[in-house]
Scaffold this active site. Sequence first.
Site, PDB file in Angstrom:
ATOM      1  N   PRO A 243      -6.564   4.978   3.096  1.00 20.32           N
ATOM      2  CA  PRO A 243      -7.391   5.247   1.917  1.00 20.32           C
ATOM      3  C   PRO A 243      -6.726   6.294   1.031  1.00 20.32           C
ATOM      4  CG  PRO A 243      -8.320   6.339   3.842  1.00 20.32           C
ATOM      5  CD  PRO A 243      -7.154   5.541   4.332  1.00 20.32           C
ATOM      6  N   ASP A 422      -3.562  10.699   1.951  1.00 20.48           N
ATOM      7  CA  ASP A 422      -4.296   9.893   2.923  1.00 20.48           C
ATOM      8  C   ASP A 422      -5.624  10.602   3.185  1.00 20.48           C
ATOM      9  OD1 ASP A 422      -5.363   8.658   5.164  1.00 20.48           O
ATOM     10  OD2 ASP A 422      -3.487   8.613   6.293  1.00 20.48           O
ATOM     11  N   HIS A 423      -6.733  10.001   2.718  1.00 25.48           N
ATOM     12  CA  HIS A 423      -8.027  10.674   2.798  1.00 25.48           C
ATOM     13  C   HIS A 423      -8.518  10.825   4.237  1.00 25.48           C
ATOM     14  CE1 HIS A 423     -11.414  12.550   1.100  1.00 25.48           C
ATOM     15  NE2 HIS A 423     -11.532  11.829   0.006  1.00 25.48           N
ATOM     16  N   ARG A 424      -7.938  10.094   5.185  1.00 29.72           N
ATOM     17  CA  ARG A 424      -8.308  10.281   6.587  1.00 29.72           C
ATOM     18  C   ARG A 424      -7.855  11.645   7.090  1.00 29.72           C
ATOM     19  NH1 ARG A 424      -5.235   5.365   9.257  1.00 29.72           N
ATOM     20  NH2 ARG A 424      -3.629   6.430   8.020  1.00 29.72           N
ATOM     21  N   ALA A 425      -6.724  12.116   6.555  1.00 31.86           N
ATOM     22  CA  ALA A 425      -6.125  13.356   7.043  1.00 31.86           C
ATOM     23  C   ALA A 425      -6.326  14.531   6.097  1.00 31.86           C
ATOM     24  CB  ALA A 425      -4.619  13.142   7.269  1.00 31.86           C
TER      25      ALA A 425
END
Length: 450
Positions: A243, A422-425
Amino acid sequence: MPINILMPALSPTMEKGNLAKWLKKEGDKVKSGDVIAEIETDKATMEVEAVDEGTLARILVPEGTQDVAVNDVIAVLAGDGEDVKAAGAAAPKPAAVAPAPRPAPAAAPAAAAAPAAGAPAPVVASPPAAPAASPAPQANGHGRIFSSPLARRLAKEAGIELARIMGSGPHGRIIARDVEEAKSGKGLKAPAAAPAAAPAIAPSMSDKQILALYEPGSYEIVPHDGMRRTIAQRLTASVQNVPHFYLTIDCDIGKLLAAREEINAAAPKDKEKKPLYKISVNDFVIKAMAIALQQIPNCNVSWTEAGMLKHRHSDIGVAVAMPGGLITPIIRKAETKSLSMISSEMKDFAARARARKLKPEEYQGGTTAVSNLGMYGINHFTAVINPPHATILAVGTSEERPVVRDGKIEIAHMMSVTLSCDHRAIDGALGAELIGSFKRLIENPVMMMV
Protein backbone atom coordinates in the site's frame (compact mmCIF):
# COMPACT_ATOMS: atom_id res chain seq x y z
CA MET A 1 27.87 -42.70 -9.77
CA PRO A 2 27.78 -39.78 -12.25
CA ILE A 3 27.01 -36.34 -10.80
CA ASN A 4 24.56 -34.11 -12.65
CA ILE A 5 25.48 -30.43 -12.91
CA LEU A 6 22.28 -28.39 -12.80
CA MET A 7 21.43 -24.94 -14.12
CA PRO A 8 21.82 -22.85 -10.94
CA ALA A 9 19.51 -20.10 -9.69
CA LEU A 10 21.88 -17.15 -9.42
CA SER A 11 19.28 -14.70 -8.12
CA PRO A 12 15.94 -14.99 -6.29
CA THR A 13 14.05 -13.89 -9.41
CA MET A 14 15.82 -16.18 -11.87
CA GLU A 15 13.71 -18.88 -13.53
CA LYS A 16 15.70 -19.27 -16.77
CA GLY A 17 19.14 -18.24 -17.93
CA ASN A 18 21.36 -18.25 -21.00
CA LEU A 19 24.42 -20.49 -21.00
CA ALA A 20 26.86 -17.95 -22.41
CA LYS A 21 30.16 -19.85 -22.28
CA TRP A 22 31.77 -23.05 -21.02
CA LEU A 23 35.15 -22.47 -19.36
CA LYS A 24 35.86 -26.22 -19.07
CA LYS A 25 35.66 -28.79 -21.85
CA GLU A 26 34.77 -32.46 -21.83
CA GLY A 27 37.55 -34.50 -20.24
CA ASP A 28 38.82 -31.66 -18.03
CA LYS A 29 39.41 -32.27 -14.33
CA VAL A 30 37.18 -30.15 -12.10
CA LYS A 31 37.75 -29.21 -8.46
CA SER A 32 35.25 -27.73 -6.02
CA GLY A 33 35.33 -23.95 -6.48
CA ASP A 34 36.55 -24.06 -10.10
CA VAL A 35 34.73 -21.67 -12.43
CA ILE A 36 33.19 -23.90 -15.09
CA ALA A 37 30.76 -21.68 -17.03
CA GLU A 38 29.33 -18.20 -17.52
CA ILE A 39 25.57 -17.76 -17.18
CA GLU A 40 23.58 -14.72 -18.32
CA THR A 41 20.76 -13.98 -15.86
CA ASP A 42 18.00 -11.42 -16.12
CA LYS A 43 20.37 -8.82 -14.60
CA ALA A 44 24.00 -9.81 -15.18
CA THR A 45 26.55 -12.25 -16.60
CA MET A 46 27.91 -14.41 -13.81
CA GLU A 47 30.49 -17.13 -13.25
CA VAL A 48 29.36 -20.55 -12.02
CA GLU A 49 31.54 -22.51 -9.62
CA ALA A 50 31.66 -26.30 -9.31
CA VAL A 51 30.57 -27.71 -5.96
CA ASP A 52 31.80 -31.28 -6.57
CA GLU A 53 35.06 -32.78 -7.82
CA GLY A 54 35.58 -35.08 -10.78
CA THR A 55 36.00 -35.11 -14.55
CA LEU A 56 33.63 -33.28 -16.91
CA ALA A 57 32.26 -36.32 -18.74
CA ARG A 58 29.69 -34.69 -21.00
CA ILE A 59 28.28 -31.24 -21.76
CA LEU A 60 24.54 -31.51 -22.43
CA VAL A 61 23.71 -27.84 -23.04
CA PRO A 62 26.11 -26.15 -25.48
CA GLU A 63 27.27 -22.60 -24.93
CA GLY A 64 25.05 -19.98 -26.52
CA THR A 65 21.85 -21.84 -25.53
CA GLN A 66 19.13 -19.49 -24.30
CA ASP A 67 16.26 -19.88 -21.83
CA VAL A 68 17.63 -22.88 -19.94
CA ALA A 69 15.33 -23.56 -16.99
CA VAL A 70 16.72 -23.54 -13.45
CA ASN A 71 17.54 -27.10 -12.27
CA ASP A 72 17.83 -28.50 -15.82
CA VAL A 73 20.85 -30.82 -16.20
CA ILE A 74 23.50 -28.95 -18.22
CA ALA A 75 26.46 -31.33 -17.83
CA VAL A 76 27.58 -34.56 -16.16
CA LEU A 77 30.58 -35.02 -13.89
CA ALA A 78 32.28 -38.38 -13.42
CA GLY A 79 33.41 -38.91 -9.83
CA ASP A 80 36.87 -40.06 -8.80
CA GLY A 81 37.54 -43.59 -10.07
CA GLU A 82 34.52 -43.62 -12.38
CA ASP A 83 34.68 -44.44 -16.08
CA VAL A 84 34.38 -41.07 -17.85
CA LYS A 85 33.03 -42.57 -21.09
CA ALA A 86 30.44 -44.65 -19.25
CA ALA A 87 29.34 -41.63 -17.22
CA GLY A 88 28.97 -39.57 -20.38
CA ALA A 89 27.02 -42.31 -22.15
CA ALA A 90 24.65 -42.64 -19.18
CA ALA A 91 23.94 -38.91 -19.11
CA PRO A 92 20.26 -37.94 -19.12
CA LYS A 93 18.78 -36.55 -22.27
CA PRO A 94 19.08 -32.72 -22.33
CA ALA A 95 15.81 -30.90 -21.81
CA ALA A 96 14.47 -29.27 -24.94
CA VAL A 97 14.69 -25.51 -24.69
CA ALA A 98 11.55 -24.08 -26.18
CA PRO A 99 11.69 -20.68 -27.87
CA ALA A 100 9.91 -17.80 -26.17
CA PRO A 101 6.18 -18.04 -26.90
CA ARG A 102 4.96 -15.54 -29.46
CA PRO A 103 1.50 -14.05 -29.32
CA ALA A 104 -1.08 -15.62 -31.63
CA PRO A 105 -1.59 -13.87 -34.98
CA ALA A 106 -4.16 -11.13 -34.86
CA ALA A 107 -7.63 -11.91 -36.08
CA ALA A 108 -9.54 -9.30 -38.00
CA PRO A 109 -11.01 -6.77 -35.57
CA ALA A 110 -14.52 -7.50 -36.75
CA ALA A 111 -14.15 -11.16 -35.92
CA ALA A 112 -12.74 -10.56 -32.44
CA ALA A 113 -14.92 -10.62 -29.38
CA ALA A 114 -15.02 -7.01 -28.21
CA PRO A 115 -15.32 -6.24 -24.50
CA ALA A 116 -18.59 -4.91 -23.23
CA ALA A 117 -19.04 -1.20 -23.92
CA GLY A 118 -17.91 0.95 -21.02
CA ALA A 119 -16.40 -1.99 -19.13
CA PRO A 120 -12.99 -1.01 -17.73
CA ALA A 121 -10.13 -3.24 -18.79
CA PRO A 122 -8.06 -4.54 -15.86
CA VAL A 123 -4.42 -3.60 -16.22
CA VAL A 124 -2.68 -6.01 -13.83
CA ALA A 125 -0.24 -8.57 -15.21
CA SER A 126 -1.26 -12.17 -15.75
CA PRO A 127 -0.32 -14.45 -14.20
CA PRO A 128 0.15 -12.39 -11.03
CA ALA A 129 3.51 -12.42 -9.33
CA ALA A 130 3.35 -13.73 -5.79
CA PRO A 131 4.74 -11.44 -3.11
CA ALA A 132 8.33 -12.14 -2.16
CA ALA A 133 7.88 -14.41 0.84
CA SER A 134 11.50 -14.61 2.02
CA PRO A 135 12.22 -18.15 0.73
CA ALA A 136 14.89 -20.27 2.33
CA PRO A 137 18.35 -19.50 0.92
CA GLN A 138 18.59 -22.76 -0.99
CA ALA A 139 15.05 -22.74 -2.39
CA ASN A 140 13.66 -20.67 -5.21
CA GLY A 141 10.19 -19.18 -5.46
CA HIS A 142 8.75 -22.49 -6.67
CA GLY A 143 9.82 -24.49 -3.62
CA ARG A 144 12.67 -26.31 -5.41
CA ILE A 145 15.67 -27.00 -3.20
CA PHE A 146 19.11 -26.54 -4.73
CA SER A 147 21.55 -29.26 -3.78
CA SER A 148 24.31 -31.34 -5.30
CA PRO A 149 23.46 -34.89 -6.48
CA LEU A 150 25.86 -36.33 -3.90
CA ALA A 151 24.16 -34.34 -1.11
CA ARG A 152 20.73 -35.57 -2.20
CA ARG A 153 21.91 -39.20 -2.16
CA LEU A 154 23.54 -38.85 1.27
CA ALA A 155 20.46 -37.13 2.70
CA LYS A 156 18.22 -39.89 1.35
CA GLU A 157 20.42 -42.58 2.86
CA ALA A 158 20.40 -40.75 6.21
CA GLY A 159 16.64 -40.16 6.10
CA ILE A 160 16.99 -36.37 6.44
CA GLU A 161 14.69 -33.99 4.57
CA LEU A 162 16.66 -31.59 2.37
CA ALA A 163 14.31 -28.76 3.36
CA ARG A 164 15.65 -28.97 6.93
CA ILE A 165 19.34 -28.67 5.96
CA MET A 166 21.09 -25.29 5.88
CA GLY A 167 23.15 -25.01 2.69
CA SER A 168 26.68 -23.54 2.70
CA GLY A 169 27.47 -23.88 -1.01
CA PRO A 170 27.24 -21.12 -3.63
CA HIS A 171 23.95 -19.20 -3.21
CA GLY A 172 22.85 -21.47 -0.35
CA ARG A 173 23.17 -24.74 -2.29
CA ILE A 174 23.29 -27.88 -0.10
CA ILE A 175 26.51 -29.84 -0.53
CA ALA A 176 27.81 -33.09 0.97
CA ARG A 177 29.48 -31.34 3.92
CA ASP A 178 26.12 -29.89 5.00
CA VAL A 179 24.52 -33.35 5.08
CA GLU A 180 27.35 -34.74 7.21
CA GLU A 181 26.85 -31.90 9.71
CA ALA A 182 23.08 -32.48 9.69
CA LYS A 183 23.63 -36.12 10.70
CA SER A 184 25.12 -34.89 13.96
CA GLY A 185 22.24 -32.50 14.54
CA LYS A 186 24.09 -29.38 13.37
CA GLY A 187 22.86 -27.17 10.55
CA LEU A 188 19.24 -28.31 10.89
CA LYS A 189 16.31 -25.94 10.98
CA ALA A 190 12.73 -26.33 12.12
CA PRO A 191 10.18 -27.25 9.44
CA ALA A 192 8.70 -24.12 7.86
CA ALA A 193 5.00 -23.48 8.04
CA ALA A 194 3.15 -23.73 4.74
CA PRO A 195 2.69 -20.27 3.16
CA ALA A 196 -0.81 -18.91 2.86
CA ALA A 197 -2.32 -19.03 -0.59
CA ALA A 198 -2.10 -15.74 -2.49
CA PRO A 199 -5.42 -14.04 -3.23
CA ALA A 200 -6.69 -14.46 -6.76
CA ILE A 201 -6.21 -11.49 -9.09
CA ALA A 202 -8.54 -10.75 -11.97
CA PRO A 203 -6.87 -11.74 -15.27
CA SER A 204 -5.74 -9.08 -17.70
CA MET A 205 -6.64 -8.93 -21.37
CA SER A 206 -5.28 -11.85 -23.37
CA ASP A 207 -2.78 -11.35 -26.18
CA LYS A 208 -5.51 -12.20 -28.65
CA GLN A 209 -7.83 -9.52 -27.25
CA ILE A 210 -5.08 -6.90 -27.37
CA LEU A 211 -3.98 -7.74 -30.92
CA ALA A 212 -7.57 -7.63 -32.09
CA LEU A 213 -7.63 -3.90 -31.32
CA TYR A 214 -4.98 -3.11 -33.94
CA GLU A 215 -4.85 -3.50 -37.68
CA PRO A 216 -2.77 -6.50 -38.82
CA GLY A 217 0.56 -5.36 -40.20
CA SER A 218 0.51 -2.07 -38.25
CA TYR A 219 2.91 -3.35 -35.57
CA GLU A 220 5.81 -5.70 -34.97
CA ILE A 221 6.19 -8.05 -31.99
CA VAL A 222 9.42 -7.81 -30.00
CA PRO A 223 9.59 -10.77 -27.55
CA HIS A 224 10.26 -9.88 -23.90
CA ASP A 225 13.69 -10.73 -22.53
CA GLY A 226 14.29 -12.03 -19.01
CA MET A 227 15.00 -8.61 -17.53
CA ARG A 228 11.80 -7.04 -18.82
CA ARG A 229 9.71 -9.97 -17.57
CA THR A 230 11.34 -9.76 -14.13
CA ILE A 231 10.74 -6.00 -13.89
CA ALA A 232 7.10 -6.50 -14.89
CA GLN A 233 6.55 -9.26 -12.32
CA ARG A 234 8.27 -7.50 -9.40
CA LEU A 235 6.68 -4.09 -9.91
CA THR A 236 3.23 -5.56 -10.54
CA ALA A 237 3.60 -7.49 -7.28
CA SER A 238 4.71 -4.30 -5.53
CA VAL A 239 1.70 -2.28 -6.70
CA GLN A 240 -0.70 -5.13 -5.87
CA ASN A 241 0.72 -6.00 -2.43
CA VAL A 242 2.36 -2.85 -1.05
CA PRO A 243 0.00 0.00 0.00
CA HIS A 244 1.83 3.07 -1.31
CA PHE A 245 1.41 6.66 -0.21
CA TYR A 246 3.39 9.66 -1.45
CA LEU A 247 4.94 12.76 0.13
CA THR A 248 6.31 15.60 -2.03
CA ILE A 249 8.48 18.49 -0.87
CA ASP A 250 10.47 21.27 -2.57
CA CYS A 251 14.13 21.76 -1.67
CA ASP A 252 16.24 24.89 -2.17
CA ILE A 253 19.60 23.54 -3.35
CA GLY A 254 21.40 26.83 -3.85
CA LYS A 255 23.91 26.08 -1.06
CA LEU A 256 24.38 22.55 -2.39
CA LEU A 257 25.24 23.79 -5.90
CA ALA A 258 27.75 26.27 -4.49
CA ALA A 259 29.35 23.57 -2.30
CA ARG A 260 29.48 21.16 -5.23
CA GLU A 261 31.27 23.75 -7.36
CA GLU A 262 33.86 24.40 -4.63
CA ILE A 263 34.45 20.69 -3.95
CA ASN A 264 34.92 19.87 -7.64
CA ALA A 265 37.22 22.86 -8.16
CA ALA A 266 39.42 21.67 -5.28
CA ALA A 267 39.51 18.00 -6.39
CA PRO A 268 43.06 16.59 -6.70
CA LYS A 269 44.32 15.82 -10.20
CA ASP A 270 45.87 12.66 -11.66
CA LYS A 271 49.01 12.49 -13.81
CA GLU A 272 47.02 13.64 -16.83
CA LYS A 273 45.72 16.57 -14.77
CA LYS A 274 42.18 15.22 -14.77
CA PRO A 275 40.19 15.50 -11.50
CA LEU A 276 40.14 12.30 -9.45
CA TYR A 277 36.43 12.77 -8.79
CA LYS A 278 33.52 14.94 -9.87
CA ILE A 279 30.69 15.13 -7.34
CA SER A 280 27.14 15.14 -8.76
CA VAL A 281 23.89 16.38 -7.23
CA ASN A 282 22.85 12.71 -7.03
CA ASP A 283 25.85 11.95 -4.80
CA PHE A 284 24.57 14.58 -2.34
CA VAL A 285 21.07 13.05 -2.57
CA ILE A 286 22.41 9.57 -1.71
CA LYS A 287 24.38 10.90 1.26
CA ALA A 288 21.46 13.00 2.53
CA MET A 289 19.04 10.07 2.29
CA ALA A 290 21.50 7.82 4.12
CA ILE A 291 21.92 10.25 7.03
CA ALA A 292 18.18 11.00 7.15
CA LEU A 293 17.47 7.29 7.66
CA GLN A 294 19.93 7.26 10.56
CA GLN A 295 18.19 10.29 12.06
CA ILE A 296 14.73 8.69 11.62
CA PRO A 297 15.62 5.01 12.25
CA ASN A 298 11.99 3.85 12.33
CA CYS A 299 11.91 4.52 8.58
CA ASN A 300 15.01 2.39 7.92
CA VAL A 301 12.93 -0.79 7.98
CA SER A 302 11.55 -3.68 5.94
CA TRP A 303 8.13 -5.26 6.46
CA THR A 304 7.87 -9.00 7.04
CA GLU A 305 4.84 -10.93 8.26
CA ALA A 306 6.78 -12.09 11.33
CA GLY A 307 7.98 -8.63 12.37
CA MET A 308 9.68 -5.40 11.34
CA LEU A 309 13.31 -5.55 10.23
CA LYS A 310 15.09 -2.49 11.64
CA HIS A 311 18.31 -1.99 9.69
CA ARG A 312 21.44 -0.65 11.38
CA HIS A 313 22.98 0.85 8.24
CA SER A 314 21.66 2.86 5.31
CA ASP A 315 22.20 0.75 2.20
CA ILE A 316 21.01 2.95 -0.66
CA GLY A 317 19.99 1.40 -3.98
CA VAL A 318 20.38 3.76 -6.92
CA ALA A 319 18.38 3.17 -10.10
CA VAL A 320 20.64 2.87 -13.17
CA ALA A 321 19.12 2.74 -16.65
CA MET A 322 20.50 0.06 -18.95
CA PRO A 323 19.43 -1.35 -22.34
CA GLY A 324 16.07 -3.06 -21.91
CA GLY A 325 15.45 -2.08 -18.29
CA LEU A 326 17.06 -0.87 -15.07
CA ILE A 327 18.97 -2.15 -12.08
CA THR A 328 19.62 -0.74 -8.60
CA PRO A 329 23.21 -1.26 -7.42
CA ILE A 330 23.57 -0.57 -3.70
CA ILE A 331 25.89 1.83 -1.88
CA ARG A 332 26.43 -0.10 1.37
CA LYS A 333 26.73 1.83 4.66
CA ALA A 334 26.32 5.06 2.70
CA GLU A 335 26.02 7.08 5.92
CA THR A 336 29.70 6.31 6.67
CA LYS A 337 31.10 7.22 3.24
CA SER A 338 32.39 10.51 1.89
CA LEU A 339 30.87 12.16 -1.18
CA SER A 340 33.97 11.27 -3.21
CA MET A 341 33.68 7.60 -2.20
CA ILE A 342 29.99 7.54 -3.12
CA SER A 343 30.79 9.21 -6.46
CA SER A 344 33.55 6.69 -7.24
CA GLU A 345 31.37 3.68 -6.34
CA MET A 346 28.47 4.95 -8.44
CA LYS A 347 30.65 5.46 -11.52
CA ASP A 348 31.98 1.91 -11.18
CA PHE A 349 28.52 0.44 -10.56
CA ALA A 350 26.95 2.30 -13.50
CA ALA A 351 29.65 1.12 -15.92
CA ARG A 352 29.45 -2.52 -14.81
CA ALA A 353 25.65 -2.45 -14.66
CA ARG A 354 25.42 -1.44 -18.31
CA ALA A 355 27.87 -4.23 -19.16
CA ARG A 356 25.80 -6.68 -17.02
CA LYS A 357 28.81 -7.44 -14.84
CA LEU A 358 27.33 -6.75 -11.40
CA LYS A 359 27.34 -9.52 -8.80
CA PRO A 360 24.02 -10.38 -7.05
CA GLU A 361 25.30 -9.09 -3.71
CA GLU A 362 25.88 -5.71 -5.37
CA TYR A 363 22.24 -5.19 -6.34
CA GLN A 364 20.20 -7.40 -3.98
CA GLY A 365 18.91 -6.20 -0.63
CA GLY A 366 19.34 -2.59 0.44
CA THR A 367 17.13 -0.56 2.77
CA THR A 368 15.80 2.10 0.37
CA ALA A 369 16.34 3.38 -3.16
CA VAL A 370 16.79 6.63 -5.09
CA SER A 371 15.45 7.19 -8.60
CA ASN A 372 16.63 10.41 -10.27
CA LEU A 373 15.09 11.60 -13.55
CA GLY A 374 16.30 15.18 -13.16
CA MET A 375 18.78 14.77 -16.01
CA TYR A 376 15.81 14.22 -18.34
CA GLY A 377 14.14 17.47 -17.31
CA ILE A 378 11.43 15.75 -15.24
CA ASN A 379 10.48 18.02 -12.34
CA HIS A 380 8.12 15.65 -10.48
CA PHE A 381 7.20 11.94 -10.54
CA THR A 382 6.36 9.07 -8.19
CA ALA A 383 8.36 5.85 -8.03
CA VAL A 384 7.24 2.29 -7.26
CA ILE A 385 8.74 0.72 -4.13
CA ASN A 386 11.09 -2.20 -4.77
CA PRO A 387 10.37 -4.76 -1.97
CA PRO A 388 11.72 -5.46 0.60
CA HIS A 389 12.37 -1.70 0.79
CA ALA A 390 9.79 0.40 2.64
CA THR A 391 10.62 3.64 0.79
CA ILE A 392 11.93 5.03 -2.48
CA LEU A 393 12.85 8.66 -3.23
CA ALA A 394 11.97 10.09 -6.65
CA VAL A 395 14.18 13.08 -7.50
CA GLY A 396 13.24 15.73 -10.07
CA THR A 397 15.33 18.29 -11.92
CA SER A 398 16.93 21.37 -10.42
CA GLU A 399 15.45 24.55 -11.88
CA GLU A 400 15.16 28.23 -11.13
CA ARG A 401 11.75 29.12 -9.67
CA PRO A 402 10.27 32.23 -8.03
CA VAL A 403 9.92 31.87 -4.26
CA VAL A 404 8.63 34.26 -1.59
CA ARG A 405 11.04 35.17 1.23
CA ASP A 406 10.25 37.81 3.83
CA GLY A 407 7.44 39.10 1.64
CA LYS A 408 9.69 39.46 -1.43
CA ILE A 409 9.80 37.38 -4.60
CA GLU A 410 13.23 35.90 -5.27
CA ILE A 411 14.64 33.39 -7.74
CA ALA A 412 15.98 30.18 -6.20
CA HIS A 413 17.35 26.84 -7.43
CA MET A 414 14.59 24.42 -6.43
CA MET A 415 14.34 20.64 -6.66
CA SER A 416 11.16 18.62 -6.01
CA VAL A 417 11.44 15.17 -4.41
CA THR A 418 8.69 12.62 -3.74
CA LEU A 419 8.97 9.90 -1.11
CA SER A 420 6.94 6.71 -1.73
CA CYS A 421 6.22 4.84 1.53
CA ASP A 422 4.96 1.37 2.39
CA HIS A 423 2.01 2.18 4.67
CA ARG A 424 2.33 -1.20 6.41
CA ALA A 425 5.69 -0.13 7.83
CA ILE A 426 5.59 3.68 7.81
CA ASP A 427 2.72 6.00 8.74
CA GLY A 428 2.17 9.43 7.25
CA ALA A 429 3.66 11.46 10.13
CA LEU A 430 6.74 9.21 10.25
CA GLY A 431 7.26 9.52 6.50
CA ALA A 432 6.93 13.31 6.84
CA GLU A 433 9.71 13.27 9.46
CA LEU A 434 11.98 11.39 7.06
CA ILE A 435 11.44 13.66 4.08
CA GLY A 436 11.73 16.70 6.40
CA SER A 437 15.10 15.44 7.64
CA PHE A 438 16.21 14.91 4.03
CA LYS A 439 15.19 18.49 3.16
CA ARG A 440 17.20 19.97 6.05
CA LEU A 441 20.30 18.05 4.98
CA ILE A 442 20.05 18.73 1.26
CA GLU A 443 19.45 22.45 1.87
CA ASN A 444 22.38 22.68 4.33
CA PRO A 445 25.00 20.26 2.95
CA VAL A 446 27.52 21.24 5.62
CA MET A 447 25.32 19.24 8.06
CA MET A 448 26.28 16.07 6.15
CA MET A 449 29.90 16.57 7.15
CA VAL A 450 29.26 16.66 10.90
